[in-house]
Design a protein around this motif. Structure first.
Motif, mmCIF file in Angstrom:
data_model
loop_
_atom_site.group_PDB
_atom_site.id
_atom_site.type_symbol
_atom_site.label_atom_id
_atom_site.label_comp_id
_atom_site.label_asym_id
_atom_site.label_seq_id
_atom_site.Cartn_x
_atom_site.Cartn_y
_atom_site.Cartn_z
ATOM 1 N N GLY A 71 0.804 -1.217 0.000
ATOM 2 C CA GLY A 71 0.000 0.000 0.000
ATOM 3 C C GLY A 71 0.837 1.267 0.000
ATOM 4 N N VAL A 72 0.148 2.397 -0.055
ATOM 5 C CA VAL A 72 0.793 3.708 -0.078
ATOM 6 C C VAL A 72 0.111 4.612 0.942
ATOM 7 C CG1 VAL A 72 1.111 5.824 -1.433
ATOM 8 C CG2 VAL A 72 1.566 3.609 -2.470
ATOM 9 N N SER A 73 0.904 5.324 1.742
ATOM 10 C CA SER A 73 0.363 6.270 2.722
ATOM 11 C C SER A 73 0.389 7.683 2.148
ATOM 12 C CB SER A 73 1.168 6.222 4.022
ATOM 13 O OG SER A 73 0.985 4.981 4.672
ATOM 14 N N VAL A 74 -0.775 8.329 2.150
ATOM 15 C CA VAL A 74 -0.915 9.686 1.637
ATOM 16 C C VAL A 74 -1.132 10.628 2.813
ATOM 17 C CG1 VAL A 74 -2.276 11.214 0.165
ATOM 18 C CG2 VAL A 74 -1.911 8.827 -0.513
ATOM 19 N N GLU A 75 -0.378 11.708 2.855
ATOM 20 C CA GLU A 75 -0.514 12.687 3.931
ATOM 21 C C GLU A 75 -1.646 13.661 3.603
ATOM 22 O OE1 GLU A 75 2.441 15.529 6.619
ATOM 23 O OE2 GLU A 75 3.035 14.925 4.606
ATOM 24 N N ASN A 85 -13.187 24.888 11.505
ATOM 25 C CA ASN A 85 -12.369 23.797 12.037
ATOM 26 C C ASN A 85 -12.824 22.487 11.404
ATOM 27 O OD1 ASN A 85 -10.890 21.954 13.468
ATOM 28 N ND2 ASN A 85 -11.682 22.513 15.474
ATOM 29 N N VAL A 86 -11.990 21.943 10.525
ATOM 30 C CA VAL A 86 -12.275 20.676 9.860
ATOM 31 C C VAL A 86 -11.184 19.682 10.242
ATOM 32 C CG1 VAL A 86 -12.572 19.494 7.651
ATOM 33 C CG2 VAL A 86 -13.401 21.843 7.932
ATOM 34 N N SER A 87 -11.590 18.509 10.685
ATOM 35 C CA SER A 87 -10.634 17.496 11.130
ATOM 36 C C SER A 87 -10.555 16.355 10.115
ATOM 37 C CB SER A 87 -11.053 16.939 12.494
ATOM 38 O OG SER A 87 -10.190 15.890 12.894
ATOM 39 N N VAL A 88 -9.329 16.024 9.728
ATOM 40 C CA VAL A 88 -9.071 14.890 8.835
ATOM 41 C C VAL A 88 -7.937 14.058 9.417
ATOM 42 C CG1 VAL A 88 -9.825 16.127 6.761
ATOM 43 C CG2 VAL A 88 -7.411 16.215 7.446
ATOM 44 N N PRO A 89 -7.866 12.771 9.087
ATOM 45 C CA PRO A 89 -6.730 11.984 9.564
ATOM 46 C C PRO A 89 -5.433 12.470 8.932
ATOM 47 C CG PRO A 89 -8.005 10.746 7.966
ATOM 48 C CD PRO A 89 -8.802 11.972 8.280
ATOM 49 N N ARG A 90 -4.336 12.366 9.663
ATOM 50 C CA ARG A 90 -3.057 12.847 9.144
ATOM 51 C C ARG A 90 -2.575 11.998 7.978
ATOM 52 N NH1 ARG A 90 1.288 15.827 11.184
ATOM 53 N NH2 ARG A 90 2.641 16.260 9.418
ATOM 54 N N TRP A 91 -2.833 10.688 8.030
ATOM 55 C CA TRP A 91 -2.404 9.779 6.972
ATOM 56 C C TRP A 91 -3.575 8.917 6.507
ATOM 57 C CZ3 TRP A 91 2.407 10.417 5.045
ATOM 58 C CH2 TRP A 91 3.334 11.086 5.844
ATOM 59 N N VAL A 92 -3.630 8.683 5.211
ATOM 60 C CA VAL A 92 -4.639 7.807 4.616
ATOM 61 C C VAL A 92 -3.905 6.760 3.787
ATOM 62 C CG1 VAL A 92 -6.585 7.652 3.015
ATOM 63 C CG2 VAL A 92 -6.357 9.639 4.524
ATOM 64 N N THR A 93 -4.234 5.486 3.995
ATOM 65 C CA THR A 93 -3.540 4.407 3.301
ATOM 66 C C THR A 93 -4.361 3.889 2.127
ATOM 67 O OG1 THR A 93 -2.419 3.701 5.331
ATOM 68 C CG2 THR A 93 -2.536 2.105 3.517
ATOM 69 N N VAL A 94 -3.731 3.882 0.959
ATOM 70 C CA VAL A 94 -4.342 3.289 -0.230
ATOM 71 C C VAL A 94 -3.831 1.857 -0.323
ATOM 72 C CG1 VAL A 94 -4.652 3.445 -2.721
ATOM 73 C CG2 VAL A 94 -4.381 5.538 -1.364
ATOM 74 N N ALA A 95 -4.749 0.905 -0.281
ATOM 75 C CA ALA A 95 -4.367 -0.516 -0.256
ATOM 76 C C ALA A 95 -3.710 -0.938 -1.565
ATOM 77 C CB ALA A 95 -5.592 -1.376 0.012
ATOM 78 N N ALA A 96 -2.894 -1.986 -1.478
ATOM 79 C CA ALA A 96 -2.195 -2.509 -2.657
ATOM 80 C C ALA A 96 -3.187 -2.839 -3.769
ATOM 81 C CB ALA A 96 -1.411 -3.761 -2.270
ATOM 82 N N GLY A 97 -2.839 -2.405 -4.975
ATOM 83 C CA GLY A 97 -3.678 -2.678 -6.129
ATOM 84 C C GLY A 97 -4.825 -1.703 -6.321
ATOM 85 N N ARG A 98 -5.018 -0.794 -5.376
ATOM 86 C CA ARG A 98 -6.104 0.176 -5.467
ATOM 87 C C ARG A 98 -5.564 1.544 -5.873
ATOM 88 N NH1 ARG A 98 -10.671 -1.252 -2.588
ATOM 89 N NH2 ARG A 98 -11.561 0.518 -3.747
#
Length: 227
Positions: A71-75, A85-98
């Motif tokens: 997978g790949v981690s996107v910041e 004030n909008v809250s988002v996760p610091r990192w989002v993981t794109v799974a392998a093959g996606r």
């Protein structure tokens, strides 16, 4: 042109050496993009694109090609250090093959309808998405506009039903400032954007005002003009 090319090459030297960037210099522009074959983030979007304070919408990051094994981690950054004030996760993981991954974006505060633009980063690539945030009741923005330019503002109907779409009437009596006569909020949406045009004759010393009218309700917002 020679100086521009030299500046870009100097700033991008490390990334060019690593094979991460391709720099193209033409007669009228210079463009920096991820090198072919290098994983990059292509798009960031939100569904729905307008959100009421206290609610959560779905954000989606889109890659240029499927993520490799592991997978790949996107910041991700909300870019809302002031105002809404909008809250988002610091990192989002794109799974392998996606090529896509979703994440929650929660609006904790939005006292005035505003347009925010969270960003997603992967290596040298960046994508920005537009999200309209509005308070629970009918209201309009903005609180600040740029002198001699067009500022993107927002209007929202809060939690009111909107099955068929609504038309909001806008007006301003501020010299040197203009807004469209109406703005349409699409069916199911909580808000919409509209331009506020400020020409060079507008005063920097006095605040301006915009009035929005819908469903027999009139609201007024005061804004300041700056550079």
């Amino acid at each position: 042109m020679a100086r521009l090319k030299h500046l870009i090459q100097s700033l991008s030297a490390g990334l060019l050496t690593a094979g991460l960037l391709v720099v193209t210099v033409g007669p009228a522009h210079a463009r920096v993009k991820p090198k072919d074959g290098v994983q990059a983030v292509r798009e960031l979007r939100f569904d729905p694109q307008a959100a009421v304070e206290g609610t959560t919408v779905t954000g989606t990051v889109v890659l240029t090609s499927p993520a490799p094994a592991g997978g790949v981690s996107v910041e991700v950054w909300s870019n809302t250090s002031y105002g809404p004030n909008v809250s988002v996760p610091r990192w989002v993981t794109v799974a392998a093959g996606r090529t896509t991954a979703t994440f929650p974006a929660t609006v904790y505060s939005a006292s005035t309808p505003s347009v925010v633009r969270p960003s997603a980063y992967l290596g040298a690539s960046r994508a920005t998405g537009k999200l309209i945030v509005v308070p629970p009741t009918f209201a309009t923005g903005p609180t600040w506009v740029r002198h001699g330019a067009v500022t993107e503002a927002a209007v929202g109907i809060g939690t009111a039903p909107n099955s068929d779409g609504v038309t909001v009437t806008l007006s301003t009596g501020t010299p040197g400032v203009s807004v469209p006569a109406t703005v349409f909020i699409s069916p199911g949406s909580r808000g919409a954007v509209f331009p506020v045009t400020v020409d060079g004759s507008a005063s920097l010393s006095n605040p301006g005002a915009i009035t929005a009218t819908w469903n027999g309700i009139e609201v007024r917002t005061t804004f300041y003009i700056g550079y």
